[in-house]
Design a protein around this motif. Structure first.
Motif, mmCIF file in Angstrom:
data_model
loop_
_atom_site.group_PDB
_atom_site.id
_atom_site.type_symbol
_atom_site.label_atom_id
_atom_site.label_comp_id
_atom_site.label_asym_id
_atom_site.label_seq_id
_atom_site.Cartn_x
_atom_site.Cartn_y
_atom_site.Cartn_z
ATOM 1 N N ARG A 44 4.947 13.750 79.349
ATOM 2 C CA ARG A 44 3.747 14.400 79.964
ATOM 3 C C ARG A 44 3.206 13.553 81.057
ATOM 4 O O ARG A 44 3.688 12.390 81.188
ATOM 5 C CB ARG A 44 2.802 14.599 78.863
ATOM 6 C CG ARG A 44 3.337 15.549 77.621
ATOM 7 C CD ARG A 44 1.935 15.645 76.811
ATOM 8 N NE ARG A 44 2.468 16.594 75.729
ATOM 9 C CZ ARG A 44 1.510 17.218 74.976
ATOM 10 N NH1 ARG A 44 -0.019 16.730 75.224
ATOM 11 N NH2 ARG A 44 1.668 17.783 73.784
ATOM 12 N N ASN A 45 2.484 14.269 82.162
ATOM 13 C CA ASN A 45 1.660 13.590 83.097
ATOM 14 C C ASN A 45 0.319 13.421 82.646
ATOM 15 O O ASN A 45 -0.284 14.431 82.630
ATOM 16 C CB ASN A 45 1.957 14.325 84.338
ATOM 17 C CG ASN A 45 1.398 13.822 85.681
ATOM 18 O OD1 ASN A 45 -0.108 13.720 85.597
ATOM 19 N ND2 ASN A 45 2.172 13.004 86.261
ATOM 20 N N LEU A 46 -0.305 12.387 82.476
ATOM 21 C CA LEU A 46 -1.535 12.178 82.070
ATOM 22 C C LEU A 46 -2.409 12.534 82.934
ATOM 23 O O LEU A 46 -3.463 13.464 82.370
ATOM 24 C CB LEU A 46 -1.803 10.561 81.651
ATOM 25 C CG LEU A 46 -3.180 10.261 81.445
ATOM 26 C CD1 LEU A 46 -3.501 10.926 80.009
ATOM 27 C CD2 LEU A 46 -3.347 8.568 81.279
ATOM 28 N N LEU A 47 -2.469 12.401 84.280
ATOM 29 C CA LEU A 47 -3.391 12.832 85.275
ATOM 30 C C LEU A 47 -3.517 14.235 85.043
ATOM 31 O O LEU A 47 -4.428 15.083 85.323
ATOM 32 C CB LEU A 47 -3.263 12.214 86.758
ATOM 33 C CG LEU A 47 -3.356 10.523 86.610
ATOM 34 C CD1 LEU A 47 -3.217 10.209 88.151
ATOM 35 C CD2 LEU A 47 -4.555 10.358 86.255
ATOM 36 N N ALA A 48 -2.359 15.192 85.229
ATOM 37 C CA ALA A 48 -2.318 16.534 85.124
ATOM 38 C C ALA A 48 -3.021 17.026 84.028
ATOM 39 O O ALA A 48 -3.764 18.045 84.114
ATOM 40 C CB ALA A 48 -0.917 16.992 85.300
ATOM 41 N N GLY A 53 -7.335 20.067 81.097
ATOM 42 C CA GLY A 53 -8.489 20.029 79.811
ATOM 43 C C GLY A 53 -8.074 19.646 78.654
ATOM 44 O O GLY A 53 -8.707 19.959 77.693
ATOM 45 N N HIS A 54 -6.751 19.236 78.450
ATOM 46 C CA HIS A 54 -6.160 18.761 77.280
ATOM 47 C C HIS A 54 -5.333 17.664 77.151
ATOM 48 O O HIS A 54 -4.280 17.816 77.924
ATOM 49 C CB HIS A 54 -5.901 19.830 76.383
ATOM 50 C CG HIS A 54 -5.154 19.385 75.220
ATOM 51 N ND1 HIS A 54 -3.910 19.075 74.657
ATOM 52 C CD2 HIS A 54 -6.028 19.469 73.821
ATOM 53 C CE1 HIS A 54 -4.062 18.783 73.403
ATOM 54 N NE2 HIS A 54 -5.268 19.176 72.907
ATOM 55 N N PHE A 85 -12.613 5.603 76.330
ATOM 56 C CA PHE A 85 -13.175 5.157 77.368
ATOM 57 C C PHE A 85 -12.385 5.647 78.880
ATOM 58 O O PHE A 85 -12.738 6.126 79.899
ATOM 59 C CB PHE A 85 -13.584 3.694 77.379
ATOM 60 C CG PHE A 85 -14.157 3.098 78.683
ATOM 61 C CD1 PHE A 85 -15.369 3.141 78.687
ATOM 62 C CD2 PHE A 85 -13.234 2.699 79.888
ATOM 63 C CE1 PHE A 85 -16.123 2.380 79.941
ATOM 64 C CE2 PHE A 85 -13.859 2.080 80.851
ATOM 65 C CZ PHE A 85 -15.325 1.912 80.825
ATOM 66 N N VAL A 86 -11.090 5.320 78.584
ATOM 67 C CA VAL A 86 -9.919 5.542 79.697
ATOM 68 C C VAL A 86 -10.029 7.027 80.196
ATOM 69 O O VAL A 86 -10.105 7.226 81.306
ATOM 70 C CB VAL A 86 -8.731 5.106 79.249
ATOM 71 C CG1 VAL A 86 -7.535 5.569 80.152
ATOM 72 C CG2 VAL A 86 -8.568 3.573 79.053
ATOM 73 N N ILE A 87 -9.814 7.862 78.889
ATOM 74 C CA ILE A 87 -9.935 9.097 79.653
ATOM 75 C C ILE A 87 -11.146 9.666 80.272
ATOM 76 O O ILE A 87 -11.387 10.205 81.238
ATOM 77 C CB ILE A 87 -9.436 9.999 78.283
ATOM 78 C CG1 ILE A 87 -8.085 9.624 77.709
ATOM 79 C CG2 ILE A 87 -9.561 11.761 78.575
ATOM 80 C CD1 ILE A 87 -7.065 9.906 78.658
ATOM 81 N N TRP A 96 -13.560 15.637 87.224
ATOM 82 C CA TRP A 96 -13.231 16.694 86.361
ATOM 83 C C TRP A 96 -13.889 16.485 84.846
ATOM 84 O O TRP A 96 -14.418 15.537 84.686
ATOM 85 C CB TRP A 96 -11.593 16.396 85.612
ATOM 86 C CG TRP A 96 -10.700 16.384 86.953
ATOM 87 C CD1 TRP A 96 -10.737 16.929 88.119
ATOM 88 C CD2 TRP A 96 -9.416 15.542 87.095
ATOM 89 N NE1 TRP A 96 -9.772 16.828 88.870
ATOM 90 C CE2 TRP A 96 -8.808 15.730 88.422
ATOM 91 C CE3 TRP A 96 -8.700 14.530 86.303
ATOM 92 C CZ2 TRP A 96 -7.597 15.282 88.620
ATOM 93 C CZ3 TRP A 96 -7.491 14.116 86.767
ATOM 94 C CH2 TRP A 96 -7.015 14.333 87.994
ATOM 95 N N ALA A 97 -14.091 17.670 84.064
ATOM 96 C CA ALA A 97 -14.531 17.744 83.001
ATOM 97 C C ALA A 97 -13.811 16.742 81.961
ATOM 98 O O ALA A 97 -12.426 16.889 82.102
ATOM 99 C CB ALA A 97 -14.593 19.157 82.387
ATOM 100 N N VAL A 98 -14.527 16.219 81.147
ATOM 101 C CA VAL A 98 -13.874 15.413 80.011
ATOM 102 C C VAL A 98 -12.876 16.471 79.214
ATOM 103 O O VAL A 98 -13.360 17.454 78.720
ATOM 104 C CB VAL A 98 -14.701 14.631 79.146
ATOM 105 C CG1 VAL A 98 -14.034 13.997 78.061
ATOM 106 C CG2 VAL A 98 -15.549 13.718 79.906
#
Length: 309
Positions: A44-48, A53-54, A85-87, A96-98
């Motif tokens: 997976r791509n973390l930033l994407a 949103g998930h 914290f990282v996210i 972006w929304a958490v």
């Protein structure tokens, strides 16, 4: 190519048959593409995923103070708070929304597979960075440096590395760095490998094994938990060489898919802020107690120590 038609302009049987075959072919191709996309099992791509949103975050479910699922199905510990914290930092920086965060249990022996199969976005789970793992996945960090130690009952005579005599019954987790270290450096001991550190800790409590060996951070969490719940007198025994240096240095990192440089840099930036803001110190004191020494800030993003191990 001429195609015959009926008097009312409808296609003949041959044309209708051709159209059915063509439609079926289109459906078959679309289905194949869809199945390939769903079953590719790629990372997976973390930033994407943060932007969408998930995210799915890997951690341990059975390590008090570090990564634990409570009876109320909450997730607590140093590693889970570091992940949050990282996210949240990355989401806030980009506006972006958490995102929603789903937690996935990641046993030591399965971590690289879970990252590469795309079952998790990243893993913070007392994940020591070493050469073998770095060949399979990338790491952000290190965000914490700890050392291999022993968890023993208060009455045990083990005070240090010199007391780990041949035949000593040590327990650790299958696939873990401490287990590999014991196999290489202490082949005369009786190493028992269980699936979880919780099982090893219970083995110490019941006298099935003499000691649990793993990182001091993990052991501090178990010692605190057993004292609070059962009044057990457990001790964490440091392992040092004759010159006073630590027997091992374990560098905790956050595991990520190989080659995703943008996500790795974003996580490293968040980890720097985690330290510089004092938040990591607060997290560690909350979960491992005020007496646990965090140590100096590691050089986040510099993994040159791997070549020296």
């Amino acid at each position: 190519m001429s195609i015959s038609t009926l008097p009312n302009g409808a296609p003949t049987r041959n044309k209708r048959s051709w159209m059915k075959r063509a439609a079926a072919a289109v459906v078959a191709v679309a289905t194949t593409v869809s199945l390939a996309a769903c079953g590719s099992g790629g990372p997976r791509n973390l930033l994407a995923d943060i932007e969408s949103g998930h995210v799915t975050l890997g951690t341990k479910f059975d390590q008090p103070g570090l990564g634990e699922r409570t009876p109320q199905r909450q997730f607590e510990g140093v590693d889970t708070d570091v992940s949050r914290f990282v996210i949240e930092y990355i989401a806030d920086k980009h506006g972006w929304a958490v995102p929603e965060m789903t937690w996935r249990e990641t046993p030591s022996a399965q971590r690289e597979t879970l990252i590469n199969n795309g079952e998790v976005n990243m893993i913070a789970a007392t994940y020591s960075i070493n050469k073998g793992r770095l060949a399979a996945v990338d790491f952000a960090g290190p965000y914490l440096v700890t050392h291999q130690a022993l968890l023993v009952r208060g009455s045990a005579g083990i005070q240090g590395l010199a007391d780990v005599a041949p035949g000593t019954r040590l327990c650790s987790v299958s696939g873990s760095t401490p287990a590999q270290k014991v196999k290489e450096a202490l082949p005369e001991v009786q190493l028992q490998e269980f699936d979880t550190y919780a099982a090893c800790a219970e083995g110490v409590k019941q006298g099935v094994v003499d000691a649990l060996t793993t990182d001091a951070t993990i052991l501090a969490g178990f010692a605190q938990r057993y004292k609070e719940r059962f009044g057990d007198d457990f001790r964490v025994v440091e392992l040092r060489n004759d010159d006073g240096s630590y027997w091992t240095n374990e560098y905790y990192g956050i595991g990520l898919p190989k080659g995703d440089e943008a996500s790795r840099e974003a996580v490293n930036e968040a980890l720097n802020e985690l330290y510089d803001s004092g938040e990591l110190e607060r997290i560690v004191a909350k979960h491992l107690g005020d007496k646990f020494e965090l140590g100096d800030k590691p050089n986040i993003g510099d993994l040159s120590f791997v070549a020296k191990k």
